[in-house]
Write a protein that holds these residues in place. Structure first.
Motif, short mmCIF file in Angstrom:
data_model
loop_
_atom_site.label_atom_id
_atom_site.label_comp_id
_atom_site.label_asym_id
_atom_site.label_seq_id
_atom_site.Cartn_x
_atom_site.Cartn_y
_atom_site.Cartn_z
N ARG A 21 -52.93 64.20 53.76
CA ARG A 21 -53.43 65.29 54.61
C ARG A 21 -53.54 64.85 56.06
NH1 ARG A 21 -57.14 65.55 50.61
NH2 ARG A 21 -58.86 64.89 51.95
N SER A 22 -54.07 63.67 56.27
CA SER A 22 -54.27 63.18 57.62
C SER A 22 -52.95 62.92 58.32
CB SER A 22 -55.11 61.90 57.59
OG SER A 22 -55.32 61.42 58.88
N PHE A 23 -52.02 62.30 57.62
CA PHE A 23 -50.70 62.01 58.20
C PHE A 23 -50.03 63.32 58.62
CE2 PHE A 23 -46.28 60.97 58.48
CZ PHE A 23 -46.20 59.62 58.81
N ALA A 24 -50.07 64.31 57.75
CA ALA A 24 -49.44 65.60 58.06
C ALA A 24 -50.06 66.25 59.29
CB ALA A 24 -49.53 66.54 56.86
N ALA A 25 -51.38 66.16 59.42
CA ALA A 25 -52.07 66.79 60.55
C ALA A 25 -51.86 66.01 61.84
CB ALA A 25 -53.56 66.91 60.24
N ALA A 26 -51.93 64.68 61.78
CA ALA A 26 -51.86 63.86 62.98
C ALA A 26 -50.44 63.60 63.46
CB ALA A 26 -52.56 62.53 62.74
N LEU A 27 -49.49 63.62 62.53
CA LEU A 27 -48.12 63.23 62.86
C LEU A 27 -47.10 64.25 62.36
CD1 LEU A 27 -48.68 59.53 61.79
CD2 LEU A 27 -48.45 60.36 64.15
N PRO A 28 -47.23 65.51 62.77
CA PRO A 28 -46.35 66.54 62.22
C PRO A 28 -44.87 66.36 62.54
CG PRO A 28 -47.57 67.40 64.10
CD PRO A 28 -48.13 66.03 63.78
N THR A 29 -44.55 65.59 63.58
CA THR A 29 -43.14 65.39 63.95
C THR A 29 -42.54 64.14 63.33
OG1 THR A 29 -43.72 64.16 65.96
CG2 THR A 29 -43.52 66.57 66.16
N VAL A 30 -43.34 63.36 62.63
CA VAL A 30 -42.85 62.11 62.04
C VAL A 30 -42.41 62.38 60.60
CG1 VAL A 30 -43.46 59.75 61.35
CG2 VAL A 30 -44.33 60.70 63.50
N SER A 31 -41.18 62.02 60.30
CA SER A 31 -40.66 62.17 58.95
C SER A 31 -41.16 61.02 58.08
CB SER A 31 -39.14 62.18 58.95
OG SER A 31 -38.65 63.28 59.69
N ARG A 32 -41.85 61.36 57.01
CA ARG A 32 -42.31 60.32 56.09
C ARG A 32 -41.14 59.75 55.32
NH1 ARG A 32 -45.99 63.60 53.10
NH2 ARG A 32 -45.24 62.38 51.36
N ALA A 33 -41.22 58.47 55.04
CA ALA A 33 -40.16 57.78 54.32
C ALA A 33 -40.31 57.89 52.81
CB ALA A 33 -40.12 56.31 54.73
N HIS A 34 -41.47 58.40 52.34
CA HIS A 34 -41.75 58.42 50.90
C HIS A 34 -42.34 59.76 50.49
CE1 HIS A 34 -40.94 54.14 50.60
NE2 HIS A 34 -41.61 54.01 51.73
N LEU A 79 -58.37 59.62 58.85
CA LEU A 79 -59.54 60.45 58.65
C LEU A 79 -59.12 61.85 58.23
CD1 LEU A 79 -61.58 59.56 61.86
CD2 LEU A 79 -61.62 58.42 59.63
N ASP A 80 -59.97 62.48 57.43
CA ASP A 80 -59.75 63.87 57.08
C ASP A 80 -59.63 64.67 58.37
OD1 ASP A 80 -60.89 66.71 56.52
OD2 ASP A 80 -60.34 65.91 54.55
N PRO A 81 -58.64 65.55 58.48
CA PRO A 81 -58.47 66.31 59.72
C PRO A 81 -59.72 67.08 60.15
CG PRO A 81 -56.56 66.58 58.31
CD PRO A 81 -57.58 65.82 57.51
N ASP A 82 -60.51 67.56 59.21
CA ASP A 82 -61.72 68.30 59.54
C ASP A 82 -62.89 67.39 59.89
OD1 ASP A 82 -60.42 70.70 59.04
OD2 ASP A 82 -61.02 70.72 56.93
N HIS A 83 -62.70 66.09 59.79
CA HIS A 83 -63.81 65.16 60.01
C HIS A 83 -63.59 64.28 61.24
CE1 HIS A 83 -67.34 64.80 57.50
NE2 HIS A 83 -67.47 63.57 57.93
N ARG A 84 -62.62 64.62 62.05
CA ARG A 84 -62.37 63.84 63.28
C ARG A 84 -63.37 64.24 64.35
NH1 ARG A 84 -56.12 64.73 62.67
NH2 ARG A 84 -55.72 63.08 61.18
N GLY A 85 -63.59 63.31 65.27
CA GLY A 85 -64.48 63.59 66.39
C GLY A 85 -65.96 63.53 66.06
N ARG A 86 -66.31 62.91 64.94
CA ARG A 86 -67.70 62.82 64.52
C ARG A 86 -68.23 61.39 64.48
NH1 ARG A 86 -68.08 67.09 59.49
NH2 ARG A 86 -66.93 68.78 60.49
N GLY A 87 -67.44 60.45 65.01
CA GLY A 87 -67.88 59.06 65.05
C GLY A 87 -67.45 58.20 63.88
N LEU A 88 -66.81 58.80 62.90
CA LEU A 88 -66.39 58.03 61.73
C LEU A 88 -65.33 56.99 62.10
CD1 LEU A 88 -66.52 57.42 58.74
CD2 LEU A 88 -64.96 59.36 58.34
N GLY A 89 -64.38 57.35 62.92
CA GLY A 89 -63.37 56.39 63.35
C GLY A 89 -64.00 55.21 64.07
N ASP A 90 -65.03 55.49 64.90
CA ASP A 90 -65.74 54.41 65.59
C ASP A 90 -66.39 53.46 64.58
OD1 ASP A 90 -65.11 55.63 68.05
OD2 ASP A 90 -66.98 56.78 68.04
N ARG A 91 -66.99 54.04 63.54
CA ARG A 91 -67.63 53.21 62.52
C ARG A 91 -66.61 52.33 61.80
NH1 ARG A 91 -70.82 56.85 58.68
NH2 ARG A 91 -71.43 54.84 57.79
N PHE A 92 -65.44 52.90 61.50
CA PHE A 92 -64.39 52.11 60.86
C PHE A 92 -63.89 51.00 61.80
CE2 PHE A 92 -63.18 55.46 57.55
CZ PHE A 92 -63.47 54.64 56.48
#
Length: 148
Positions: A21-34, A79-92
């Motif tokens: 889900r995250s890859f699709a939301a963050a990287l819509p122009t990138v073709s997945r290899a798998h 990160l889950d697309p709906d959970h970005r911008g809440r500080g979780l990435g900073d914690r990771f």
């Protein structure tokens, strides 16, 4: 606040689906290899058992983030697309630095400008840019490094 804990084999499927889900939301122009099923199998057979993999879950138990450290590489941080911008990435990012106090390396696709800004804010410096010939997606990428 989300709970961060080490992922177990039981988490492999849900963190793989989160990654998809995250890859699709963050990287819509990138073709997945798998395919989706290949990604799920990779998480179950390689990422969760072979890397130091962490999952973030809400109080309700919903997975909203995954991070995998492979040696000194910050191999996955999604990160889950709906959970970005809440500080979780900073914690990771803080957790990754705590777990690898001597430094971290990672690769990020050049088109992922929000991620590049995120990593710059966390002290990662650009080491090199490539045309993507060395990654499966054949997508131009950036090697980033953090040193304390």
């Amino acid at each position: 606040m989300e709970t961060l804990r080490r992922a177990t084999a039981h988490d492999a499927r849900v963190v793989a689906d989160l990654w998809l889900r995250s890859f699709a939301a963050a990287l819509p122009t990138v073709s997945r290899a798998h395919t989706d099923d290949e990604v799920r199998a990779w998480f179950a057979a390689v990422v969760v058992p072979g890397c130091e993999t962490w999952v973030a879950r809400t109080h309700e138990g919903r997975p909203v983030g995954v991070m995998a450290l492979d040696g000194s590489d910050l191999d996955q941080l999604y990160l889950d697309p709906d959970h970005r911008g809440r500080g979780l990435g900073d914690r990771f990012a803080d957790l990754a630095k705590e777990r690898r106090p001597d430094g971290l390396d990672l690769w990020c696709f050049q088109v992922n400008e929000p991620a590049l800004r995120f990593y710059a804010r966390h002290g990662f410096d650009e080491v090199e840019r490539t045309d993507g010939a060395r990654n499966e997606e054949r997508e131009p990428d950036v090697h980033l490094r953090w040193r304390p």
